[in-house]
Design an enzyme around this catalytic site. Structure first.
Site, PDB file in Angstrom:
ATOM      1  CG  ASP A 153      -3.383   5.358  -5.109  1.00 56.39           C
ATOM      2  OD1 ASP A 153      -3.778   5.557  -3.945  1.00 56.39           O
ATOM      3  OD2 ASP A 153      -2.199   5.462  -5.471  1.00 56.39           O
ATOM      4  CB  SER A 161      -0.995  16.085  -8.370  1.00 55.40           C
ATOM      5  OG  SER A 161      -1.448  14.813  -8.499  1.00 55.40           O
ATOM      6  CD  GLU A 213      12.189   9.923 -13.561  1.00 55.50           C
ATOM      7  OE1 GLU A 213      11.592  10.081 -12.475  1.00 55.50           O
ATOM      8  OE2 GLU A 213      12.701  10.858 -14.191  1.00 55.50           O
ATOM      9  CE  LYS A 219       2.525   8.419  -9.432  1.00 55.50           C
ATOM     10  NZ  LYS A 219       2.300   8.436  -8.012  1.00 55.50           N
ATOM     11  CG  ASP A 273       2.921   3.772  -3.435  1.00 57.35           C
ATOM     12  OD1 ASP A 273       2.523   4.944  -3.341  1.00 57.35           O
ATOM     13  OD2 ASP A 273       2.188   2.785  -3.243  1.00 57.35           O
ATOM     14  CE1 TYR A 327       9.698  13.773  -7.958  1.00 63.27           C
ATOM     15  CE2 TYR A 327       9.642  11.761  -6.659  1.00 63.27           C
ATOM     16  CZ  TYR A 327       9.172  13.032  -6.928  1.00 63.27           C
ATOM     17  OH  TYR A 327       8.179  13.565  -6.158  1.00 63.27           O
ATOM     18  CE  LYS A 382      -1.064   6.259  -9.391  1.00 65.31           C
ATOM     19  NZ  LYS A 382      -2.038   6.172  -8.380  1.00 65.31           N
ATOM     20  CB  CYS A 415     -28.798  -3.131  16.616  1.00 69.65           C
ATOM     21  SG  CYS A 415     -27.410  -4.216  16.964  1.00 69.65           S
ATOM     22  CB  CYS A 454     -29.512  -5.748  20.674  1.00 63.92           C
ATOM     23  SG  CYS A 454     -29.186  -4.036  20.230  1.00 63.92           S
ATOM     24  CB  CYS A 467     -25.950  -0.613  17.955  1.00 61.16           C
ATOM     25  SG  CYS A 467     -26.925  -1.275  19.311  1.00 61.16           S
ATOM     26  CB  CYS A 497     -25.579  -4.354  21.619  1.00 59.77           C
ATOM     27  SG  CYS A 497     -25.625  -5.093  20.013  1.00 59.77           S
TER      28      CYS A 497
HETATM   29  S1  IVH Z   1       7.758  13.736 -11.054  1.00 62.55           S
HETATM   30  C1  IVH Z   1       5.129  17.904 -11.208  1.00 62.55           C
HETATM   31  N1  IVH Z   1       8.697  11.323 -10.752  1.00 62.55           N
HETATM   32  O1  IVH Z   1       4.053  10.965  -7.571  1.00 62.55           O
HETATM   33  C2  IVH Z   1       5.157  16.572 -10.554  1.00 62.55           C
HETATM   34  N2  IVH Z   1       6.964  12.021  -9.292  1.00 62.55           N
HETATM   35  O2  IVH Z   1       1.297  11.533  -8.283  1.00 62.55           O
HETATM   36  C3  IVH Z   1       6.412  15.878 -10.931  1.00 62.55           C
HETATM   37  N3  IVH Z   1       6.348  10.336  -7.628  1.00 62.55           N
HETATM   38  O3  IVH Z   1       3.959  14.225  -6.317  1.00 62.55           O
HETATM   39  C4  IVH Z   1       6.567  14.644 -10.203  1.00 62.55           C
HETATM   40  N4  IVH Z   1       7.782   8.803  -8.247  1.00 62.55           N
HETATM   41  O4  IVH Z   1       5.427  12.520  -5.125  1.00 62.55           O
HETATM   42  C5  IVH Z   1       7.811  12.239 -10.305  1.00 62.55           C
HETATM   43  N5  IVH Z   1       9.682   9.225 -10.618  1.00 62.55           N
HETATM   44  C6  IVH Z   1       8.800  10.122 -10.155  1.00 62.55           C
HETATM   45  C7  IVH Z   1       7.936   9.864  -9.073  1.00 62.55           C
HETATM   46  C8  IVH Z   1       7.023  10.839  -8.671  1.00 62.55           C
HETATM   47  C9  IVH Z   1       6.822   9.109  -7.380  1.00 62.55           C
HETATM   48  C10 IVH Z   1       5.247  10.977  -6.848  1.00 62.55           C
HETATM   49  C11 IVH Z   1       5.513  12.408  -6.507  1.00 62.55           C
HETATM   50  C12 IVH Z   1       4.372  13.179  -7.106  1.00 62.55           C
HETATM   51  C13 IVH Z   1       3.339  12.115  -7.216  1.00 62.55           C
HETATM   52  C14 IVH Z   1       2.307  12.467  -8.254  1.00 62.55           C
END
Ligand code: IVH
Length: 670
Positions: free
Chosen positions: A34, A83, A113, A115, A117, A225, A312, A406, A409, A424, A429
């Site tokens: 990422d 996003s 909160e 994040k 994954d 979330y 992050k 290569c 060869c 190649c 080879c």
């Molecule tokens: S809130 C308007 N809360 O991260 C977007 N997202 O990089 C609000 N994600 O698309 C998203 N944990 O899929 C929110 N505690 C959390 C999260 C979270 C993982 C993901 C989610 C989002 C992505 C954005």
């Protein structure tokens, strides 16, 4: 930078980012971290800022990547799925707080909160019932993966509560616990299948599997979330989540209401270390303004909300010097550049080499010999170079020129249009020959016991095998002359070779190692064409008509069988007694559904239940599709068919038939 140089670099970056979007969201096989991805996005955003004449609304800096896949019905999101802006440093985070404070005039209450994954999901509930489960898709429309989501035990199919809004949406992340992931990957490795790179890919890939029974076995989890509705119970995010929890939703307890900077930084610092003790992966913290009114006031950019940001956690990195670049040749001739580094300690191990993927990657990073490079350990074992420290570049450092021949060869390398790397073309080879033999004997192909990489190398070096066909001429006496073999091990290998003659045609076809012909394609070809002669005589148009075979695969098959050397190998293998036709005792299905795209909807009683009907579509040469479109040939409907599918069929004038009609069509008596 000059204007034309900037334009070139912008084009290059866009192409590269689109490719990574596809790798990440569609194929679930990311090739960069990422952090590296964000570096590319930042690079592009910077250039677009300096040269606004090249900025455009379709740039990847302005939209989210798309995960939409064939085989699922798509729906529009009522609220777009956006996003989040990413930050990697506490300074960037401070800048975010200053921006919000400036707009609002005060420091608002925030919720921190984790994040999670995984893969984002939007669960739609109407009258308390789960009616759809949409992936993010391109943010505007997503794939309905409800059948798969229903296998997740913690997601309620029905919710009952007095104050439940008529319609609401729960958003969250579908994840896989690390323990489940490890188990799944061990199984994959034991079966000689490609393992998943990390739990996120495993979760996202599983969510997009067309067979829900596979999904059920993979034990996915969903952490929620976000609650959305026109009639929310509260105007505070935190309260809404707690209320959703009381309705039975899996809202994790790792949240904190923060009233000042230090509350937030405490949460970050705590989880930067504590995260290693969780059962699942978290790649950072999400910080959200708690009040929905203030959220509205702050609004959105094209891609993400202004009221939230993610911080992050950085992957472990180290800086070292690039000494030289060497090249490896793979089974299909693909050349992989490898960076030789000044040894450096990273995450507890000494690193001397890092992968560079291909020429495109070298160009994107503009890596030069002698550069100081930053290496990172991602999900994979081999570290990679993520960036170059330009401030330390020697004046004399020259742009790196990829090799033209290569390294093994000497043959002139080829770079095919649309491909990022060189290959190649010389099938003689040595690493290609050995790689092909290793593939041939591997578990998923001919499954010859005791025949590993070392054995292949030994037999090849001693001139005993030059092609896979030579395996079947090996004699025990020849093996005994080699140090490594004793009476028993030689017997075992000869027995293994003999036993492999029983391997079914579809696996033999896969074992041949035709470029792009993986297990599934080999199976489809074997079922459809029945024997090698039919395949040999198949024209391009017939090949692309086989399910899963596209132009690239069809061309590769044709090119394989027009090569006299390959024909000779196939002939020798035939003489040796390998199976080059589907067994007669395997049921022979006539291609009665050839060229038909068929949707099966609703439930059916045994013995011809839904699973069986879907299998029959496949066996009789039809193509099973999950959603109705104008390309659908007909729909087989059982009890409680999907109403959307039936409506759409009526609109598009597509025939809906019963199970009995379908069975009669394929001449099964009922
Ligand atoms: S809130 C308007 N809360 O991260 C977007 N997202 O990089 C609000 N994600 O698309 C998203 N944990 O899929 C929110 N505690 C959390 C999260 C979270 C993982 C993901 C989610 C989002 C992505 C954005």
């Amino acid at each position: 930078m000059k204007k034309d140089e900037a334009k070139n670099r912008i084009d290059l970056l866009k192409k590269e980012i689109e490719k990574h979007n596809n790798n990440y969201y569609v194929l679930n096989k990311p090739s960069i971290s990422d952090f590296e991805y964000d570096l590319l996005i930042n690079d592009l955003a910077q250039l677009e800022k300096i040269f606004p004449e090249f900025a455009d609304v379709n740039s990847p800096t302005q939209k989210v990547g798309s995960d939409k896949t064939k085989g699922f019905e798509q729906f529009k999101h009522e609220y777009p799925m956006l996003s989040l802006g990413n930050t990697y440093s506490k300074e960037d985070l401070e800048a975010f707080f200053s921006r919000t404070e400036k707009t609002l005039g005060f420091f608002p209450e925030y919720i921190c909160e984790l994040k999670y994954d995984g893969a984002s999901i939007s669960l739609i509930y109407e009258k308390g019932k789960l009616t759809k489960a949409l992936t993010r898709g391109d943010g505007e429309t997503g794939d309905n993966v409800i059948h798969n989501v229903k296998t997740i035990k913690t997601i309620p199919h029905k919710v009952e509560s007095v104050n439940l809004p008529e319609k609401f949406i729960m958003r969250g992340e579908v994840i896989m616990f690390r323990e489940v992931f490890d188990r799944l990957n061990s199984e994959k490795i034991a079966n000689n299948e490609q393992p998943f790179a990390n739990p996120r890919n495993a979760a996202a890939g599983t969510l997009k599997t067309l067979d829900s029974s596979i999904v059920a076995n993979r034990e996915l989890e969903c952490l929620l979330y976000f609650l959305l509705s026109e009639n929310l119970p509260s105007d505070k995010h935190f309260e809404n989540l707690n209320i959703a929890k009381s309705w039975g939703f899996n809202v994790p307890r790792y949240m904190k209401l923060c009233k000042n900077h230090s509350d937030i930084f405490e949460f970050i610092n705590l989880w930067d270390t504590e995260r290693h003790n969780l059962k699942f992966d978290t790649d950072g913290i999400v910080i959200k303004v708690n009040s929905l009114k203030l959220q509205e006031e702050l609004g959105f950019t094209a891609k993400s909300p202004r009221w939230a940001i993610s911080y992050k956690f950085q992957a472990e990195q180290a800086s070292t010097k690039l000494l030289s670049i060497s090249f490896q040749v793979g089974r299909t001739g693909i050349i992989t550049p490898v960076a030789n580094l000044q040894s450096v300690l990273l995450a507890g191990s000494t690193i001397r080499r890092a992968t560079l993927h291909n020429d495109a990657q070298i160009k994107i990073l503009d890596i030069r010999i002698g550069d100081n490079v930053i290496i990172e350990k991602g999900g994979e074992i081999i570290p990679k170079i993520v960036s170059v420290d330009l401030s330390k570049r020697e004046q004399s450092a020259e742009v790196f020129k990829f090799i033209e021949n290569c390294p093994e060869c000497g043959t002139k390398l080829i770079r095919e249009e649309g491909e990022a790397g060189h290959f190649c073309p010389n099938e003689d080879c040595p690493p290609q020959i050995k790689g092909k033999i290793e593939h041939f004997v591997s578990r998923k192909a001919m499954n010859i016991d005791g025949f590993g990489e070392e054995t292949v190398d030994l037999l090849y070096k001693n001139g005993l095998i030059k092609t896979v066909a030579d395996i079947y001429n090996l004699k025990k006496e020849q093996l005994l002359k080699l140090d490594r073999f004793a009476n028993k091990s030689a017997d075992n290998i000869i027995a293994g070779i003999e036993k492999s003659k029983e391997i079914p045609f579809q696996k033999v076809l896969f074992a041949l190692g035709i470029r792009f012909v993986g297990e599934t394609v080999a199976k489809k070809l074997a079922i459809r064409l029945k024997n090698i002669d039919a395949l040999l005589n198949c024209l391009f148009d017939d090949l692309v008509n086989v399910d899963e075979v596209g132009e690239k695969i069809a061309n590769s098959i044709i090119s394989y069988f027009t090569n006299p050397k390959n024909l000779e190998i196939v002939n020798k293998l035939k003489v040796a007694g390998l199976k080059f036709a589907e067994d007669n005792n395997m049921q022979n299905y006539p291609p009665l559904l050839q060229d038909k795209s068929i949707v099966v909807t609703g439930s059916f009683d045994k013995p011809y239940d839904r699973k069986k009907l879907e299998e029959l579509v496949d066996n009789f040469g039809g193509k099973l599709v999950k959603s109705v479109s104008k390309l659908t040939s007909f729909i087989v409907a059982g009890e409680k068919p999907g109403p959307d599918k039936i409506d759409k069929a009526a609109k598009l004038n597509i025939k809906v038939i019963s199970r009995d009609e379908f069975l009669r069509m394929i001449e099964i008596d009922i």
